[in-house]
Design a protein around this motif. Structure first.
Motif, PDB file in Angstrom:
ATOM      1  N   SER A 248       0.833  -1.214   0.000  1.00 56.99           N
ATOM      2  CA  SER A 248       0.000   0.000   0.000  1.00 56.99           C
ATOM      3  C   SER A 248       0.861   1.256   0.000  1.00 56.99           C
ATOM      4  CB  SER A 248      -0.924   0.025   1.220  1.00 56.99           C
ATOM      5  OG  SER A 248      -1.857  -1.011   1.156  1.00 56.99           O
ATOM      6  N   LEU A 249       1.956   1.219   0.743  1.00 57.25           N
ATOM      7  CA  LEU A 249       2.857   2.374   0.786  1.00 57.25           C
ATOM      8  C   LEU A 249       3.459   2.636  -0.594  1.00 57.25           C
ATOM      9  CD1 LEU A 249       4.082   4.524   2.622  1.00 57.25           C
ATOM     10  CD2 LEU A 249       5.878   2.905   3.203  1.00 57.25           C
ATOM     11  N   LEU A 250       3.897   1.580  -1.282  1.00 56.06           N
ATOM     12  CA  LEU A 250       4.436   1.765  -2.628  1.00 56.06           C
ATOM     13  C   LEU A 250       3.350   2.260  -3.579  1.00 56.06           C
ATOM     14  CD1 LEU A 250       6.727   1.694  -4.636  1.00 56.06           C
ATOM     15  CD2 LEU A 250       6.376  -0.778  -4.884  1.00 56.06           C
ATOM     16  N   ASP A 251       2.148   1.694  -3.484  1.00 57.84           N
ATOM     17  CA  ASP A 251       1.062   2.144  -4.352  1.00 57.84           C
ATOM     18  C   ASP A 251       0.679   3.597  -4.078  1.00 57.84           C
ATOM     19  OD1 ASP A 251       0.834  -0.106  -5.935  1.00 57.84           O
ATOM     20  OD2 ASP A 251      -0.741  -1.016  -4.705  1.00 57.84           O
ATOM     21  N   TYR A 252       0.765   4.035  -2.839  1.00 57.08           N
ATOM     22  CA  TYR A 252       0.503   5.433  -2.499  1.00 57.08           C
ATOM     23  C   TYR A 252       1.504   6.342  -3.220  1.00 57.08           C
ATOM     24  CZ  TYR A 252      -0.038   9.677   0.264  1.00 57.08           C
ATOM     25  OH  TYR A 252      -0.240  10.979   0.653  1.00 57.08           O
ATOM     26  N   HIS A 253       2.769   5.978  -3.170  1.00 53.00           N
ATOM     27  CA  HIS A 253       3.785   6.794  -3.842  1.00 53.00           C
ATOM     28  C   HIS A 253       3.627   6.733  -5.363  1.00 53.00           C
ATOM     29  CE1 HIS A 253       5.773   8.038  -0.256  1.00 53.00           C
ATOM     30  NE2 HIS A 253       6.033   6.800   0.108  1.00 53.00           N
ATOM     31  N   ARG A 254       3.259   5.560  -5.893  1.00 48.69           N
ATOM     32  CA  ARG A 254       3.024   5.452  -7.339  1.00 48.69           C
ATOM     33  C   ARG A 254       1.888   6.382  -7.766  1.00 48.69           C
ATOM     34  NH1 ARG A 254       3.138  -1.099  -7.116  1.00 48.69           N
ATOM     35  NH2 ARG A 254       5.289  -1.445  -7.800  1.00 48.69           N
ATOM     36  N   ALA A 255       0.813   6.411  -6.991  1.00 52.54           N
ATOM     37  CA  ALA A 255      -0.318   7.291  -7.309  1.00 52.54           C
ATOM     38  C   ALA A 255       0.092   8.758  -7.212  1.00 52.54           C
ATOM     39  CB  ALA A 255      -1.492   6.998  -6.374  1.00 52.54           C
ATOM     40  N   THR A 256       1.004   9.068  -6.307  1.00 52.02           N
ATOM     41  CA  THR A 256       1.481  10.438  -6.180  1.00 52.02           C
ATOM     42  C   THR A 256       2.314  10.833  -7.395  1.00 52.02           C
ATOM     43  OG1 THR A 256       1.437  10.212  -3.773  1.00 52.02           O
ATOM     44  CG2 THR A 256       2.683  12.061  -4.657  1.00 52.02           C
ATOM     45  N   VAL A 257       3.093   9.904  -7.937  1.00 46.59           N
ATOM     46  CA  VAL A 257       3.829  10.165  -9.182  1.00 46.59           C
ATOM     47  C   VAL A 257       2.847  10.575 -10.272  1.00 46.59           C
ATOM     48  CG1 VAL A 257       5.169   9.101 -11.061  1.00 46.59           C
ATOM     49  CG2 VAL A 257       5.790   8.649  -8.671  1.00 46.59           C
ATOM     50  N   ALA A 258       1.774   9.803 -10.437  1.00 51.31           N
ATOM     51  CA  ALA A 258       0.783  10.091 -11.477  1.00 51.31           C
ATOM     52  C   ALA A 258       0.129  11.449 -11.240  1.00 51.31           C
ATOM     53  CB  ALA A 258      -0.266   8.988 -11.522  1.00 51.31           C
ATOM     54  N   TRP A 259      -0.143  11.780  -9.988  1.00 53.49           N
ATOM     55  CA  TRP A 259      -0.762  13.068  -9.675  1.00 53.49           C
ATOM     56  C   TRP A 259       0.182  14.221  -9.985  1.00 53.49           C
ATOM     57  CZ3 TRP A 259      -0.613  15.402  -4.212  1.00 53.49           C
ATOM     58  CH2 TRP A 259      -1.246  16.641  -4.200  1.00 53.49           C
ATOM     59  N   LYS A 260       1.423  14.121  -9.500  1.00 51.72           N
ATOM     60  CA  LYS A 260       2.374  15.216  -9.672  1.00 51.72           C
ATOM     61  C   LYS A 260       2.754  15.421 -11.136  1.00 51.72           C
ATOM     62  CE  LYS A 260       2.673  16.576  -5.460  1.00 51.72           C
ATOM     63  NZ  LYS A 260       2.484  17.963  -5.032  1.00 51.72           N
ATOM     64  N   ALA A 261       2.741  14.362 -11.931  1.00 53.50           N
ATOM     65  CA  ALA A 261       3.117  14.481 -13.341  1.00 53.50           C
ATOM     66  C   ALA A 261       1.905  14.741 -14.234  1.00 53.50           C
ATOM     67  CB  ALA A 261       3.830  13.211 -13.795  1.00 53.50           C
ATOM     68  N   GLY A 262       0.724  14.370 -13.793  1.00 60.40           N
ATOM     69  CA  GLY A 262      -0.464  14.449 -14.631  1.00 60.40           C
ATOM     70  C   GLY A 262      -0.911  15.871 -14.915  1.00 60.40           C
ATOM     71  N   GLY A 263      -1.515  16.041 -16.073  1.00 60.98           N
ATOM     72  CA  GLY A 263      -2.118  17.314 -16.424  1.00 60.98           C
ATOM     73  C   GLY A 263      -1.167  18.358 -17.000  1.00 60.98           C
ATOM     74  N   LEU A 264       0.087  18.029 -17.121  1.00 56.68           N
ATOM     75  CA  LEU A 264       1.045  18.972 -17.705  1.00 56.68           C
ATOM     76  C   LEU A 264       1.084  18.817 -19.215  1.00 56.68           C
ATOM     77  CD1 LEU A 264       4.053  18.547 -15.236  1.00 56.68           C
ATOM     78  CD2 LEU A 264       2.397  20.423 -15.297  1.00 56.68           C
ATOM     79  N   THR A 265       1.460  19.869 -19.897  1.00 53.18           N
ATOM     80  CA  THR A 265       1.686  19.772 -21.341  1.00 53.18           C
ATOM     81  C   THR A 265       3.046  19.102 -21.564  1.00 53.18           C
ATOM     82  OG1 THR A 265       2.862  21.879 -21.495  1.00 53.18           O
ATOM     83  CG2 THR A 265       0.432  21.943 -21.697  1.00 53.18           C
ATOM     84  N   GLY A 266       3.295  18.684 -22.777  1.00 49.85           N
ATOM     85  CA  GLY A 266       4.591  18.101 -23.105  1.00 49.85           C
ATOM     86  C   GLY A 266       5.725  19.075 -22.831  1.00 49.85           C
ATOM     87  N   GLU A 267       5.495  20.339 -23.154  1.00 50.11           N
ATOM     88  CA  GLU A 267       6.515  21.364 -22.911  1.00 50.11           C
ATOM     89  C   GLU A 267       6.781  21.515 -21.406  1.00 50.11           C
ATOM     90  OE1 GLU A 267       6.824  26.167 -23.322  1.00 50.11           O
ATOM     91  OE2 GLU A 267       5.980  25.090 -25.043  1.00 50.11           O
ATOM     92  N   GLN A 268       5.718  21.541 -20.625  1.00 52.79           N
ATOM     93  CA  GLN A 268       5.893  21.664 -19.174  1.00 52.79           C
ATOM     94  C   GLN A 268       6.631  20.448 -18.605  1.00 52.79           C
ATOM     95  OE1 GLN A 268       1.699  22.206 -18.297  1.00 52.79           O
ATOM     96  NE2 GLN A 268       2.135  24.247 -17.444  1.00 52.79           N
ATOM     97  N   ALA A 269       6.310  19.265 -19.113  1.00 54.31           N
ATOM     98  CA  ALA A 269       6.931  18.039 -18.613  1.00 54.31           C
ATOM     99  C   ALA A 269       8.425  17.976 -18.917  1.00 54.31           C
ATOM    100  CB  ALA A 269       6.235  16.814 -19.198  1.00 54.31           C
ATOM    101  N   ARG A 270       8.872  18.754 -19.903  1.00 48.07           N
ATOM    102  CA  ARG A 270      10.286  18.771 -20.271  1.00 48.07           C
ATOM    103  C   ARG A 270      11.004  20.028 -19.787  1.00 48.07           C
ATOM    104  NH1 ARG A 270       7.793  15.743 -23.806  1.00 48.07           N
ATOM    105  NH2 ARG A 270       8.803  13.985 -24.797  1.00 48.07           N
TER     106      ARG A 270
END
Length: 168
Positions: free
Chosen positions: A22-44
């Protein structure tokens, strides 16, 4: 800004498997949240002295880590990245131009799902040997909690610098 996602609740009591996975899955979900919703330019976007420390590069790196530690080390898949990393130790951080962030996140989630499948069929005491070193599944899982959490911290800083999104 991206909405705070539903992340698994990490039990405060219970068995080792439930708490650690569960702890690893919590951090995995946080990766998706922190990276999600950005444009390609923002992500780079490069905010730090290292051009490798971008949202896109970190998601690509974490995908490779999931594949390597659970797929190669634990499950015995062929290491198809070894030669690339010998030529360029930072190859996984170098995301090809035109690679969409949505694709990177989908690949990450797919690899995380595969990692969950691998761990689910094993005991934490099961041992694997890779390149002369022996690991148990517990060590690999704990290592991936540490690795993912460390990079969540990087993503947290990058996301705040990119568009101001904050939150645990």
């Amino acid at each position: 800004m991206t909405e705070r996602p539903h992340r698994p609740k990490v039990p405060l009591t219970g068995g080792e498997r439930d708490i650690l996975t569960s702890l690893l899955d919590y951090h995995r979900a946080t990766v998706a949240w922190k990276a999600g919703g950005l444009t390609g330019e923002q992500a780079r976007q490069v905010h730090l002295p290292s051009e490798l420390t971008t949202v896109a590069g970190l998601v690509a790196h974490l995908t490779l880590d999931e594949w390597f530690w659970f797929g190669v080390v634990v499950d015995g898949a062929e290491d198809t990245w070894e030669a690339k990393l010998e030529q360029d130790p930072d190859a996984e951080f170098r995301v090809p131009p035109g690679t969409e962030l949505e694709t990177l996140l989908a690949d990450y989630e797919k690899q995380c799902a595969r990692s969950r499948e691998i761990v689910a069929k094993l005991s934490f005491d099961d041992e694997v040997t890779h390149k002369g070193e022996t690991f148990n599944v517990r060590w690999v899982l704990t290592h991936m909690i540490e690795e993912t959490a460390r990079h969540v911290g990087h993503l947290d800083v990058l996301r705040e610098l990119t568009d101001g999104l904050t939150g645990e």
